[in-house]
Design an enzyme around this catalytic site. Structure first.
Site, PDB file in Angstrom:
ATOM      1  N   GLN A  41       0.684  -1.013  -0.241  1.00  0.00           N
ATOM      2  CA  GLN A  41      -0.093  -0.119   0.090  1.00  0.00           C
ATOM      3  C   GLN A  41       0.870   1.229  -0.069  1.00  0.00           C
ATOM      4  O   GLN A  41       0.370   2.273  -0.435  1.00  0.00           O
ATOM      5  CB  GLN A  41      -0.872   0.153   1.184  1.00  0.00           C
ATOM      6  CG  GLN A  41      -2.079  -0.895   0.955  1.00  0.00           C
ATOM      7  CD  GLN A  41      -3.194  -1.142   2.231  1.00  0.00           C
ATOM      8  OE1 GLN A  41      -2.637  -1.901   3.254  1.00  0.00           O
ATOM      9  NE2 GLN A  41      -3.936  -0.361   2.272  1.00  0.00           N
ATOM     10  N   HIS A  61      -2.295  -5.304 -12.384  1.00  0.00           N
ATOM     11  CA  HIS A  61      -2.029  -4.690 -13.806  1.00  0.00           C
ATOM     12  C   HIS A  61      -2.825  -5.645 -14.965  1.00  0.00           C
ATOM     13  O   HIS A  61      -2.448  -5.533 -16.165  1.00  0.00           O
ATOM     14  CB  HIS A  61      -0.456  -5.524 -14.094  1.00  0.00           C
ATOM     15  CG  HIS A  61       0.600  -4.683 -13.023  1.00  0.00           C
ATOM     16  ND1 HIS A  61       1.937  -5.331 -13.037  1.00  0.00           N
ATOM     17  CD2 HIS A  61       0.584  -3.444 -12.867  1.00  0.00           C
ATOM     18  CE1 HIS A  61       2.316  -4.575 -12.408  1.00  0.00           C
ATOM     19  NE2 HIS A  61       1.721  -3.314 -11.997  1.00  0.00           N
ATOM     20  N   ASP A  74       2.180   0.123  -8.096  1.00  0.00           N
ATOM     21  CA  ASP A  74       3.640   0.405  -8.521  1.00  0.00           C
ATOM     22  C   ASP A  74       4.467   1.485  -8.013  1.00  0.00           C
ATOM     23  O   ASP A  74       5.745   1.173  -7.664  1.00  0.00           O
ATOM     24  CB  ASP A  74       3.537   0.505 -10.215  1.00  0.00           C
ATOM     25  CG  ASP A  74       2.799  -0.718 -10.815  1.00  0.00           C
ATOM     26  OD1 ASP A  74       2.487  -1.515 -10.179  1.00  0.00           O
ATOM     27  OD2 ASP A  74       2.956  -0.296 -12.254  1.00  0.00           O
ATOM     28  N   ARG A  99       3.901   0.166  12.874  1.00  0.00           N
ATOM     29  CA  ARG A  99       3.623  -0.995  12.476  1.00  0.00           C
ATOM     30  C   ARG A  99       3.440  -1.039  10.992  1.00  0.00           C
ATOM     31  O   ARG A  99       3.063  -0.298  10.261  1.00  0.00           O
ATOM     32  CB  ARG A  99       1.858  -1.468  12.742  1.00  0.00           C
ATOM     33  CG  ARG A  99       1.448  -2.800  12.264  1.00  0.00           C
ATOM     34  CD  ARG A  99       0.164  -3.505  12.745  1.00  0.00           C
ATOM     35  NE  ARG A  99      -0.024  -4.616  12.105  1.00  0.00           N
ATOM     36  CZ  ARG A  99      -1.079  -4.628  11.025  1.00  0.00           C
ATOM     37  NH1 ARG A  99      -2.159  -3.674  11.068  1.00  0.00           N
ATOM     38  NH2 ARG A  99      -1.384  -5.883  10.616  1.00  0.00           N
ATOM     39  N   HIS A 144       0.660  -9.393   4.597  1.00  0.00           N
ATOM     40  CA  HIS A 144      -0.182  -8.381   4.503  1.00  0.00           C
ATOM     41  C   HIS A 144      -1.089  -8.513   3.269  1.00  0.00           C
ATOM     42  O   HIS A 144      -0.693  -7.490   2.360  1.00  0.00           O
ATOM     43  CB  HIS A 144       0.236  -7.060   4.895  1.00  0.00           C
ATOM     44  CG  HIS A 144      -1.327  -5.928   5.233  1.00  0.00           C
ATOM     45  ND1 HIS A 144      -1.081  -5.358   6.401  1.00  0.00           N
ATOM     46  CD2 HIS A 144      -2.136  -5.824   4.434  1.00  0.00           C
ATOM     47  CE1 HIS A 144      -2.133  -4.479   6.260  1.00  0.00           C
ATOM     48  NE2 HIS A 144      -2.860  -4.787   5.247  1.00  0.00           N
ATOM     49  N   ASN A 188      -2.095 -10.430   8.711  1.00  0.00           N
ATOM     50  CA  ASN A 188      -2.831  -9.278   8.629  1.00  0.00           C
ATOM     51  C   ASN A 188      -4.196  -9.724   8.107  1.00  0.00           C
ATOM     52  O   ASN A 188      -4.208  -9.987   6.915  1.00  0.00           O
ATOM     53  CB  ASN A 188      -2.385  -8.187   8.374  1.00  0.00           C
ATOM     54  CG  ASN A 188      -3.505  -6.826   8.220  1.00  0.00           C
ATOM     55  OD1 ASN A 188      -3.536  -6.275   9.379  1.00  0.00           O
ATOM     56  ND2 ASN A 188      -4.269  -6.832   7.280  1.00  0.00           N
ATOM     57  N   GLU A 189      -5.567  -9.864   8.892  1.00  0.00           N
ATOM     58  CA  GLU A 189      -6.824  -9.900   8.384  1.00  0.00           C
ATOM     59  C   GLU A 189      -6.681 -11.002   7.160  1.00  0.00           C
ATOM     60  O   GLU A 189      -7.287 -10.908   6.104  1.00  0.00           O
ATOM     61  CB  GLU A 189      -7.262  -8.524   7.856  1.00  0.00           C
ATOM     62  CG  GLU A 189      -7.368  -7.636   8.632  1.00  0.00           C
ATOM     63  CD  GLU A 189      -7.833  -6.209   7.890  1.00  0.00           C
ATOM     64  OE1 GLU A 189      -8.206  -5.417   8.757  1.00  0.00           O
ATOM     65  OE2 GLU A 189      -7.903  -6.024   6.778  1.00  0.00           O
ATOM     66  N   ASN A 330      -8.067  -5.563  14.579  1.00  0.00           N
ATOM     67  CA  ASN A 330      -8.528  -4.491  13.717  1.00  0.00           C
ATOM     68  C   ASN A 330     -10.196  -4.130  13.703  1.00  0.00           C
ATOM     69  O   ASN A 330     -10.764  -4.983  13.447  1.00  0.00           O
ATOM     70  CB  ASN A 330      -8.089  -4.911  12.299  1.00  0.00           C
ATOM     71  CG  ASN A 330      -6.587  -4.616  11.975  1.00  0.00           C
ATOM     72  OD1 ASN A 330      -5.768  -4.401  12.858  1.00  0.00           O
ATOM     73  ND2 ASN A 330      -6.080  -5.111  10.664  1.00  0.00           N
ATOM     74  N   TYR A 332     -13.194  -1.273  13.068  1.00  0.00           N
ATOM     75  CA  TYR A 332     -13.721  -0.081  12.137  1.00  0.00           C
ATOM     76  C   TYR A 332     -15.247   0.102  12.296  1.00  0.00           C
ATOM     77  O   TYR A 332     -15.636   1.108  12.512  1.00  0.00           O
ATOM     78  CB  TYR A 332     -13.386  -0.314  10.528  1.00  0.00           C
ATOM     79  CG  TYR A 332     -12.071  -0.174  10.435  1.00  0.00           C
ATOM     80  CD1 TYR A 332     -11.349   1.067  10.207  1.00  0.00           C
ATOM     81  CD2 TYR A 332     -11.396  -1.423  10.181  1.00  0.00           C
ATOM     82  CE1 TYR A 332     -10.104   1.060   9.802  1.00  0.00           C
ATOM     83  CE2 TYR A 332      -9.822  -1.234  10.028  1.00  0.00           C
ATOM     84  CZ  TYR A 332      -9.381   0.001   9.612  1.00  0.00           C
ATOM     85  OH  TYR A 332      -7.884   0.025   9.550  1.00  0.00           O
ATOM     86  N   GLU A 399      -5.340  -1.611  13.991  1.00  0.00           N
ATOM     87  CA  GLU A 399      -5.763  -0.736  12.881  1.00  0.00           C
ATOM     88  C   GLU A 399      -7.049  -0.225  13.463  1.00  0.00           C
ATOM     89  O   GLU A 399      -7.963  -0.912  14.161  1.00  0.00           O
ATOM     90  CB  GLU A 399      -5.971  -1.408  11.707  1.00  0.00           C
ATOM     91  CG  GLU A 399      -4.791  -1.645  10.937  1.00  0.00           C
ATOM     92  CD  GLU A 399      -5.397  -2.308   9.571  1.00  0.00           C
ATOM     93  OE1 GLU A 399      -6.432  -2.114   9.197  1.00  0.00           O
ATOM     94  OE2 GLU A 399      -4.500  -3.172   8.951  1.00  0.00           O
TER      95      GLU A 399
END
Length: 495
Positions: A41, A61, A74, A99, A144, A188-189, A330, A332, A399
């Site tokens: 990310q 892509h 990219d 993290r 991740h 992660n997740e 995490n 939200y 998160e």
């Protein structure tokens, strides 16, 4: 919807608003405050200096692109070249930990142990060194979402050999970086990797196999986590003295009518299918009973000879149990839940096998992301449920945050942080929960998967039209700096 249910929801929301006071108790000196990012990310440098292709490189892509605005990672925030600038931002914030994740394919271009990319090793060594020099603890996630494409070509998380391939990669990271890293998260997740990547297929690698490859992925992730934990425990813990955990994500699922046992059971069922399917094997040695029962019943009714959910051997159950030193959470948003009136008899996968209906009422505060409503109370309920279910394990919020459309005057984010952190602190104070830290998602605006760069979670705005990827602090930076410095959510706290 029946009038009684509407009345119950109205009462619930009134209670939530009434309880939505901000905690004015100081956080303990040992409580950790940090920020989070992930390799794909923010790093960019997708094929720089020997890095191998990942499934997200391949996925983004494609033509036509599955990503909003044809965005890719990219270049992203170009943190591969600007890591020192990012660490300077962390220093200015005053965080205790950062993290970030390691790109498996930057270290091992094919995913296998026989070819090590020393330029990738040097990048993470330099990042870790920069953090340590500035008294910031590296909080490292090994995976991740970004499986090396070479591993995916061999079946990825559908192939049981990935347990060995991942533990080889983990051992290498412990050897290379473990003297300076005290906090490791294996995955992660994994729910997103398995449900979206191998179930619905909307995430990389784009496999559409709900309830079959989806569960194979979950099964192999859990075994790979346990294998990596045992590698650390047997070979590195005595000298490096660190901790190994896993990050699990979940919404809170509020019973639509708290006076109906069926709705209470629906909440518990969905929590077990969402959180428990990962946590329960690692704390208790096997999948939750309701998950096993539902999937087997539905599988047999669909003509299968056995459950679509794989079974652990007795040896595997022993190896799984007790393999979490620190649990990452995490959190939200939330949903209301009730049992499905008429479950789809042919449906497969986590979302069908749970047989629970979930929704978010229209009057819950919206954000710029369609999946997310502002429900700070839900985060407090979630951590209390985790504590009740798993014996109050050591936790860290790995998160939490909200998106915007790019504004620097992000007052909505400040309010969000205050209310969510307050809800978590209330849960800690009222229930003696062992929560050891809080981590904002995210340090920077970044590539937010299917949403590309349109969804902006950063404390710092990133100009993706600039070759320099200029970072600019949002208003929330000053609030988070003050929170970290004073350890107080509001202007004045009591000890």
């Amino acid at each position: 919807m029946y009038p009684l249910i509407l009345l119950v929801i109205g009462c619930l929301l009134n209670t939530i608003k009434a309880d939505n006071h901000l905690n004015n108790m100081t956080f303990p000196d040992t409580f950790m405050f940090g920020c989070a990012t992930a390799a794909y990310q923010i790093e960019g440098g997708w094929n720089a200096n020997g890095k191998g292709e990942s499934i997200w490189d391949r996925f983004t892509h494609q033509v036509p692109s599955p990503i909003k605005n044809n965005d890719t990672g990219d270049v992203a925030c170009d943190s591969y070249h600007k890591y020192k600038e990012d660490v300077a931002l962390l220093v200015d914030l005053g965080v205790t930990h950062y993290r970030f994740s390691i790109s498996w394919s930057r270290i091992l271009p094919t995913g296998l142990i026989n070819e090590i990319n020393l330029d990738g090793v040097d990048y993470y060594r330099a990042l870790i060194h920069e953090l340590k020099e500035n008294n910031i603890e590296p909080f490292v996630t090994l995976f991740h979402y970004d499986t090396p494409q070479g591993i995916e070509d061999l079946g990825g998380w559908r192939n049981s050999f990935i347990e060995t391939w991942f533990s080889d990669y983990a051992r290498l990271c412990f050897e290379l970086f473990g003297d300076d890293v005290k906090y490791w998260m294996t995955f992660n997740e994994a729910k997103q990797t398995c449900v979206l990547g191998y179930g619905t297929g909307v995430y990389a690698p784009g496999v559409k196999s709900p309830g079959v490859a989806e569960y194979m992925c979950i099964h192999n992730v859990l075994k790979a986590h346990a294998a990596a934990w045992h590698v650390y425990n047997d070979e590195f813990r005595a000298t490096q003295k660190g901790q190994v955990g896993i990050v699990i994500d979940s919404s809170w699922f509020q019973p639509e009518n708290e006076s109906l046992q069926a709705d209470i059971d629906a909440s518990e069922t969905l929590l077990q299918f969402t959180f428990g399917i990962f946590a329960t094997p690692l704390y208790m040695g096997d999948y939750p009973d309701i998950v096993k029962e539902n999937v087997e019943r539905r599988s047999l009714a669909q003509g299968y000879l056995r459950s679509r959910l794989p079974e652990f051997t007795e040896e595997e159950k022993i190896k799984l149990k007790g393999t979490v030193d620190l649990l990452g959470v995490n959190t939200y948003t939330s949903s209301m839940v009730r049992p499905l009136d008429v479950p789809d008899p042919e449906g497969k996968g986590l979302n069908s096998d749970c047989e629970v209906y979930q929704y978010q009422p229209d009057d819950w505060e919206k954000t710029d992301d369609v999946w997310m409503r502002v429900t700070p109370w839900g985060s407090g309920e979630l951590v209390k449920w985790i504590a009740r279910t798993y014996g109050n394990p050591p936790m860290i919020i790995t998160e939490n945050g909200r998106s915007d459309t790019g504004t620097l005057d992000d007052d909505a984010r400040i309010t969000f942080l205050m209310e969510y952190i307050s809800s978590i602190k209330n849960a800690m104070d009222d229930n003696n929960l062992d929560i050891r830290g809080y981590t904002v998602w995210s340090l920077l605006d970044n590539f937010e998967w299917l949403f590309g760069y349109s969804s902006k979670f950063g404390l710092y705005q990133v100009d993706f039209d600039s070759p320099d990827r200029t970072r600019t602090p949002k208003k929330s930076v000053e609030y988070y700096k003050k929170l970290i410095r004073t350890r107080c959510i509001v202007d004045s706290c009591v000890n």
